[in-house]
Design a protein around this motif. Structure first.
Motif, PDB file in Angstrom:
ATOM      1  N   ALA A 135       0.820  -1.201   0.000  1.00 18.30           N
ATOM      2  CA  ALA A 135       0.000   0.000   0.000  1.00 18.30           C
ATOM      3  C   ALA A 135       0.859   1.259   0.000  1.00 18.30           C
ATOM      4  CB  ALA A 135      -0.918   0.006   1.219  1.00 18.30           C
ATOM      5  N   GLY A 136       0.290   2.314  -0.536  1.00 19.83           N
ATOM      6  CA  GLY A 136       0.971   3.601  -0.573  1.00 19.83           C
ATOM      7  C   GLY A 136      -0.023   4.737  -0.610  1.00 19.83           C
ATOM      8  N   MET A 137       0.287   5.750  -1.415  1.00 15.44           N
ATOM      9  CA  MET A 137      -0.498   6.972  -1.411  1.00 15.44           C
ATOM     10  C   MET A 137      -1.924   6.765  -1.918  1.00 15.44           C
ATOM     11  SD  MET A 137       0.367  10.745  -2.894  1.00 15.44           S
ATOM     12  CE  MET A 137       1.577  10.946  -1.590  1.00 15.44           C
ATOM     13  N   ASP A 138      -2.134   5.860  -2.874  1.00 14.84           N
ATOM     14  CA  ASP A 138      -3.505   5.633  -3.351  1.00 14.84           C
ATOM     15  C   ASP A 138      -4.443   5.322  -2.190  1.00 14.84           C
ATOM     16  OD1 ASP A 138      -2.684   6.033  -5.939  1.00 14.84           O
ATOM     17  OD2 ASP A 138      -3.093   3.994  -6.636  1.00 14.84           O
ATOM     18  N   ALA A 139      -4.017   4.439  -1.303  1.00 12.29           N
ATOM     19  CA  ALA A 139      -4.858   4.056  -0.166  1.00 12.29           C
ATOM     20  C   ALA A 139      -5.102   5.234   0.757  1.00 12.29           C
ATOM     21  CB  ALA A 139      -4.223   2.904   0.600  1.00 12.29           C
ATOM     22  N   MET A 140      -4.093   6.087   0.950  1.00  8.87           N
ATOM     23  CA  MET A 140      -4.270   7.241   1.836  1.00  8.87           C
ATOM     24  C   MET A 140      -5.219   8.262   1.223  1.00  8.87           C
ATOM     25  SD  MET A 140      -2.512   6.353   4.452  1.00  8.87           S
ATOM     26  CE  MET A 140      -3.019   4.685   3.997  1.00  8.87           C
ATOM     27  N   MET A 141      -5.130   8.481  -0.093  1.00  8.68           N
ATOM     28  CA  MET A 141      -6.047   9.407  -0.755  1.00  8.68           C
ATOM     29  C   MET A 141      -7.478   8.870  -0.698  1.00  8.68           C
ATOM     30  SD  MET A 141      -4.136  11.948  -1.798  1.00  8.68           S
ATOM     31  CE  MET A 141      -3.025  11.700  -0.402  1.00  8.68           C
ATOM     32  N   LEU A 142      -7.641   7.579  -0.922  1.00 12.26           N
ATOM     33  CA  LEU A 142      -8.970   6.973  -0.857  1.00 12.26           C
ATOM     34  C   LEU A 142      -9.560   7.120   0.541  1.00 12.26           C
ATOM     35  CD1 LEU A 142     -11.222   5.207  -2.090  1.00 12.26           C
ATOM     36  CD2 LEU A 142      -9.879   3.213  -1.384  1.00 12.26           C
ATOM     37  N   ALA A 143      -8.784   6.795   1.564  1.00 11.74           N
ATOM     38  CA  ALA A 143      -9.273   6.908   2.942  1.00 11.74           C
ATOM     39  C   ALA A 143      -9.662   8.335   3.279  1.00 11.74           C
ATOM     40  CB  ALA A 143      -8.209   6.410   3.914  1.00 11.74           C
ATOM     41  N   ALA A 144      -8.939   9.279   2.736  1.00 12.13           N
ATOM     42  CA  ALA A 144      -9.199  10.690   3.025  1.00 12.13           C
ATOM     43  C   ALA A 144     -10.489  11.190   2.389  1.00 12.13           C
ATOM     44  CB  ALA A 144      -8.025  11.547   2.560  1.00 12.13           C
ATOM     45  N   SER A 145     -11.097  10.386   1.509  1.00  9.77           N
ATOM     46  CA  SER A 145     -12.373  10.788   0.907  1.00  9.77           C
ATOM     47  C   SER A 145     -13.537  10.648   1.875  1.00  9.77           C
ATOM     48  CB  SER A 145     -12.637   9.954  -0.351  1.00  9.77           C
ATOM     49  OG  SER A 145     -12.817   8.585  -0.014  1.00  9.77           O
ATOM     50  N   VAL A 146     -13.355   9.903   2.953  1.00  7.06           N
ATOM     51  CA  VAL A 146     -14.403   9.737   3.960  1.00  7.06           C
ATOM     52  C   VAL A 146     -14.459  10.997   4.822  1.00  7.06           C
ATOM     53  CG1 VAL A 146     -15.163   8.353   5.932  1.00  7.06           C
ATOM     54  CG2 VAL A 146     -14.070   7.236   3.966  1.00  7.06           C
ATOM     55  N   PRO A 147     -15.628  11.564   5.055  1.00  9.39           N
ATOM     56  CA  PRO A 147     -15.706  12.790   5.867  1.00  9.39           C
ATOM     57  C   PRO A 147     -15.102  12.593   7.257  1.00  9.39           C
ATOM     58  CG  PRO A 147     -17.783  12.400   4.750  1.00  9.39           C
ATOM     59  CD  PRO A 147     -16.948  11.175   4.523  1.00  9.39           C
ATOM     60  N   SER A 148     -14.474  13.637   7.770  1.00 15.13           N
ATOM     61  CA  SER A 148     -13.770  13.535   9.048  1.00 15.13           C
ATOM     62  C   SER A 148     -14.705  13.213  10.214  1.00 15.13           C
ATOM     63  CB  SER A 148     -13.020  14.835   9.337  1.00 15.13           C
ATOM     64  OG  SER A 148     -12.010  15.045   8.372  1.00 15.13           O
ATOM     65  N   ALA A 149     -15.979  13.596  10.108  1.00 19.13           N
ATOM     66  CA  ALA A 149     -16.928  13.339  11.188  1.00 19.13           C
ATOM     67  C   ALA A 149     -17.583  11.964  11.071  1.00 19.13           C
ATOM     68  CB  ALA A 149     -18.005  14.425  11.197  1.00 19.13           C
ATOM     69  N   PHE A 150     -17.157  11.145  10.129  1.00 15.23           N
ATOM     70  CA  PHE A 150     -17.786   9.836   9.921  1.00 15.23           C
ATOM     71  C   PHE A 150     -17.689   9.001  11.188  1.00 15.23           C
ATOM     72  CE2 PHE A 150     -17.413   5.333   8.583  1.00 15.23           C
ATOM     73  CZ  PHE A 150     -18.680   5.182   8.024  1.00 15.23           C
ATOM     74  N   ALA A 151     -18.824   8.425  11.601  1.00 17.40           N
ATOM     75  CA  ALA A 151     -18.859   7.646  12.835  1.00 17.40           C
ATOM     76  C   ALA A 151     -19.596   6.324  12.641  1.00 17.40           C
ATOM     77  CB  ALA A 151     -19.532   8.457  13.945  1.00 17.40           C
ATOM     78  N   GLY A 152     -19.699   5.868  11.383  1.00 18.52           N
ATOM     79  CA  GLY A 152     -20.440   4.655  11.096  1.00 18.52           C
ATOM     80  C   GLY A 152     -19.553   3.462  10.817  1.00 18.52           C
ATOM     81  N   ARG A 153     -20.124   2.513  10.090  1.00 17.15           N
ATOM     82  CA  ARG A 153     -19.460   1.246   9.774  1.00 17.15           C
ATOM     83  C   ARG A 153     -18.988   1.295   8.319  1.00 17.15           C
ATOM     84  NH1 ARG A 153     -21.608  -4.512   8.945  1.00 17.15           N
ATOM     85  NH2 ARG A 153     -20.034  -5.853   9.922  1.00 17.15           N
ATOM     86  N   ASN A 164     -10.373   0.333  -3.616  1.00 22.38           N
ATOM     87  CA  ASN A 164      -9.150   0.571  -4.386  1.00 22.38           C
ATOM     88  C   ASN A 164      -8.947  -0.682  -5.235  1.00 22.38           C
ATOM     89  OD1 ASN A 164      -6.660   1.315  -5.365  1.00 22.38           O
ATOM     90  ND2 ASN A 164      -5.576   1.116  -3.412  1.00 22.38           N
ATOM     91  N   PRO A 165      -9.766  -0.819  -6.306  1.00 22.42           N
ATOM     92  CA  PRO A 165      -9.743  -2.075  -7.067  1.00 22.42           C
ATOM     93  C   PRO A 165      -8.485  -2.197  -7.910  1.00 22.42           C
ATOM     94  CG  PRO A 165     -11.177  -0.487  -8.124  1.00 22.42           C
ATOM     95  CD  PRO A 165     -10.716   0.154  -6.848  1.00 22.42           C
ATOM     96  N   PRO A 166      -8.188  -3.396  -8.389  1.00 19.85           N
ATOM     97  CA  PRO A 166      -7.051  -3.569  -9.302  1.00 19.85           C
ATOM     98  C   PRO A 166      -7.383  -2.945 -10.647  1.00 19.85           C
ATOM     99  CG  PRO A 166      -8.220  -5.642  -9.012  1.00 19.85           C
ATOM    100  CD  PRO A 166      -8.844  -4.661  -8.073  1.00 19.85           C
ATOM    101  N   PHE A 167      -6.977  -1.674 -10.854  1.00 20.37           N
ATOM    102  CA  PHE A 167      -7.458  -0.919 -12.012  1.00 20.37           C
ATOM    103  C   PHE A 167      -6.446  -0.800 -13.149  1.00 20.37           C
ATOM    104  CE2 PHE A 167      -6.425   2.427  -8.706  1.00 20.37           C
ATOM    105  CZ  PHE A 167      -5.179   2.774  -9.218  1.00 20.37           C
ATOM    106  N   ASN A 168      -5.356  -1.576 -13.122  1.00 17.85           N
ATOM    107  CA  ASN A 168      -4.389  -1.525 -14.207  1.00 17.85           C
ATOM    108  C   ASN A 168      -4.722  -2.532 -15.294  1.00 17.85           C
ATOM    109  OD1 ASN A 168      -2.333   0.385 -13.050  1.00 17.85           O
ATOM    110  ND2 ASN A 168      -2.349  -1.157 -11.445  1.00 17.85           N
TER     111      ASN A 168
END
Length: 261
Positions: A32-50, A133-137
């Motif tokens: 894993a690298g930056m792709d995973a961090m950018m994807l995770a950062a798309s979730v709103p900071s106040a998210f409190a769900g599952r 983060n699917p295998p998109f290549n």
């Protein structure tokens, strides 16, 4: 529980400036690298769900969401038994003690449908948000003799359609979806989301201000009727430098969200 075979070559890598750690394959398989961090950062900071992390690998995106969103929970969904074992090892790592009670690993194929998907542990309306983060290549992009790495990187036919279809089944009404992909896959991704999720927001990621985008992140909401919108892009590096921009550095280290919420 999946266990790594004795002697498996692995590394332990710090993310979010040491707020969580990944146990990853040292050579074969996906790292894993930056792709995973950018994807995770798309979730709103106040998210409190599952959260469902589709194609979780060793757990990077899911744990990055938990690192930033203190009340969230995550299920790391991974088809490969080998990578699911790395995800289990990640959760068992002492450096992740603060996150262990909020995360679990599910070995399952996200392309399953109907009763087979539910039987695998992905019940209808069971999550508040899904990231993928699917295998998109394309096969020619990542030709490799490593079967585990190829499975993590090379796209199968109709992949976006099948993954988004499952996300639409497991995410609750008004729940969210975020996907990271290559720019040339935008039309296919929008087609997969259409009719399932609305209010799509698209953000392009550029290495530098004068360079073409290398990634896109699409975020959308189940049941929304809002129109598609294009958000201000993220530029990773300062002009004439290899240093990350202040915004990219904050996003990559879990100090800010990608969409500003």
């Amino acid at each position: 529980m999946n266990a790594l075979p004795a002697g498996t070559a692995q590394t332990v890598d710090a993310f979010h400036r040491g707020r969580f750690f990944l146990v990853q394959p040292a050579a074969s398989g996906h790292r894993a690298g930056m792709d995973a961090m950018m994807l995770a950062a798309s979730v709103p900071s106040a998210f409190a769900g599952r959260l469902a992390d589709f194609g979780a690998g060793a757990g990077a995106a899911g744990l990055a969401v938990l690192s930033r969103c203190a009340a969230a929970e995550a299920v790391l969904v991974e088809r490969s038994p080998e990578m699911a074992a790395f995800a289990e090892a990640t959760l068992a790592h002492p450096g992740n003690a603060a996150l262990q009670g909020r995360a679990s690993v599910l070995e399952a194929d996200v392309t399953l449908t109907g009763r087979a998907r539910v039987a695998a542990g992905l019940a209808d309306n069971g999550f508040d948000f899904a990231v993928m983060n699917p295998p998109f290549n394309a096969g020619a992009d990542r030709a490799t003799p490593d079967a585990l790495k190829r499975a993590a990187h090379v796209m199968e036919d109709a992949l976006f359609e099948r993954w988004v279809r499952s996300a639409a089944a497991v995410v609750k009404p008004r729940g969210g979806l975020a996907v990271i992909a290559r720019p040339e896959q935008l039309a296919e991704l929008v087609a997969a989301v259409s009719g399932r999720f609305g209010g799509a927001e698209i953000l392009a990621i550029h290495p530098r201000a004068d360079a073409a985008a290398i990634r896109i992140v699409l975020r959308a909401w189940r049941g929304s009727r809002a129109k598609l919108s294009l958000k201000p892009p993220l530029v990773l590096h300062e002009s004439g430098s290899d240093r990350f921009s202040a915004r990219a550095d904050a996003i990559n280290n879990g100090m800010a969200s990608l969409f500003g919420d």
